[in-house]
Design a protein around this motif. Structure first.
Motif, PDB file in Angstrom:
ATOM      1  N   SER A  24      -1.136   5.795 -34.776  1.00 32.22           N
ATOM      2  CA  SER A  24      -2.303   5.098 -33.994  1.00 32.22           C
ATOM      3  C   SER A  24      -1.634   3.844 -33.179  1.00 32.22           C
ATOM      4  CB  SER A  24      -3.467   4.916 -34.852  1.00 32.22           C
ATOM      5  OG  SER A  24      -3.052   3.884 -35.967  1.00 32.22           O
ATOM      6  N   TYR A  41       1.407   3.281 -25.708  1.00 32.45           N
ATOM      7  CA  TYR A  41       1.364   4.226 -24.512  1.00 32.45           C
ATOM      8  C   TYR A  41       0.133   3.879 -23.844  1.00 32.45           C
ATOM      9  CZ  TYR A  41       5.658   6.233 -26.588  1.00 32.45           C
ATOM     10  OH  TYR A  41       6.847   6.641 -26.840  1.00 32.45           O
ATOM     11  N   PHE A  49       0.431   5.392 -30.281  1.00 29.96           N
ATOM     12  CA  PHE A  49      -0.525   5.706 -29.335  1.00 29.96           C
ATOM     13  C   PHE A  49      -1.156   4.392 -28.452  1.00 29.96           C
ATOM     14  CE2 PHE A  49      -5.256   6.774 -27.908  1.00 29.96           C
ATOM     15  CZ  PHE A  49      -4.511   8.030 -27.209  1.00 29.96           C
ATOM     16  N   ALA A  54      -9.216   5.456 -25.650  1.00 27.28           N
ATOM     17  CA  ALA A  54      -8.151   5.112 -26.376  1.00 27.28           C
ATOM     18  C   ALA A  54      -8.714   4.677 -27.573  1.00 27.28           C
ATOM     19  CB  ALA A  54      -7.181   4.434 -25.787  1.00 27.28           C
ATOM     20  N   SER A  99       6.049   0.164 -30.172  1.00 27.91           N
ATOM     21  CA  SER A  99       6.188   1.003 -30.956  1.00 27.91           C
ATOM     22  C   SER A  99       7.189   0.740 -32.018  1.00 27.91           C
ATOM     23  CB  SER A  99       6.611   2.428 -30.101  1.00 27.91           C
ATOM     24  OG  SER A  99       5.848   3.002 -29.087  1.00 27.91           O
TER      25      SER A  99
END
Length: 282
Positions: A195, A201, A198, A273, A159
């Motif tokens: 994105s 994760y 995401f 995803a 991230s």
């Protein structure tokens, strides 16, 4: 010639990856056939019975334990990992304190899972006992906390990278219009890097799904469907680790079928995803 040779090497590497994946799928399917034929795919997935004496096996308790611990771990992980990512990638970017924090995060990411398991066993388990969650301290909550600690470094590192890649021109334009640091993060950094965050994760969730040793040490290793955070249970990875060495015949095939289900669950989550990321990036 060099260019053709390089392309040939790349093609060979890509084909080997495809063959490796196909080999894994073939091995899991071929070894799972006996159990799935005996019990039926639907019955095997939905049955909660695991009886070695009568050769009756069902995967539901382990699917439930896997999903419950992984989802809880991700929920515990998100606020801490996102805070670290914003700290390193936005508030203190390229400063000494950020370098120190990043080094510590990288160190945590490299710690073997067995070490996390030992730490949870000797440090967190007594705390859970003192809180009265259960008498032995083992259970879904303890395993989820350790899983969350294990995946925080992965989620925060990735991230941080995505937040750092947000173009400075966009942020400087917002600052020139009078936006505060918090407003820039909320309206520029997080949406642009959304994105990527995401995806980070999802990768962390995938690690939590397949984690074995730490969970095996802390979840309690009982073949029941957990109904609460204080209940003990098993995950798909932990039941394989615990019983694979002594398994044979139909039991071994059932364990391989559980491995196949874990593979399919992880692949499905990654597929979903990717689809969501495509929608977000449109």
């Amino acid at each position: 010639m060099k260019d053709k040779l390089f392309k040939g090497v790349l093609l060979l590497a890509s084909c080997l990856i495809i063959l490796l994946t196909a080999g894994i799928i073939y091995g899991l399917v071929s070894q799972s056939t006996a159990a799935l034929s005996e019990f039926g795919i639907i019955n095997f997935i939905t049955s909660g019975e695991w009886d070695s004496r009568n050769d009756v096996y069902g995967a539901l308790p382990f699917i439930a334990g896997t999903m419950l611990t992984a989802i809880l771990a991700l929920l515990f992980c998100i606020p801490f990992s996102l805070s670290v990512a914003l700290f390193n990638g936005e508030y203190f970017r390229k400063k000494k304190i950020s370098t120190i924090v990043s080094s510590v995060v990288d160190l945590l990411a490299g710690i073997p899972s067995i070490v996390y398991g030992l730490w949870g066993f000797y440090v967190l388990r007594p705390v859970i006992v003192d809180l009265g969650i259960n008498d032995q301290g083992f259970g879904i909550l303890l395993a989820s906390i350790i899983l969350a600690i294990m995946i925080i470094p992965y989620a925060s590192s990735l991230s941080t990278e995505f937040i750092s890649m947000v173009p400075n021109d966009l942020k400087e334009g917002a600052y020139s219009l009078g936006a505060t640091n918090q407003e820039v993060i909320r309206t520029i950094s997080l949406p642009v890097a959304g994105s990527g965050i995401f995806a980070a994760y999802i990768l962390a969730f995938g690690r939590a799904l397949g984690e074995t040793m730490a969970v095996t040490m802390l979840i309690g290793n009982t073949n029941n469907i957990p109904l609460g955070l204080g209940d003990t249970g098993n995950t798909m990875a932990s039941i394989i680790a615990n019983q694979f060495g002594e398994a044979s015949g139909l039991k071994l095939s059932s364990l391989m079928a559980i491995g196949l289900l874990l593979f399919l669950i992880t692949a499905s989550i990654n597929f979903v995803a990717k689809y969501i990321m495509k929608v977000i990036n449109r």
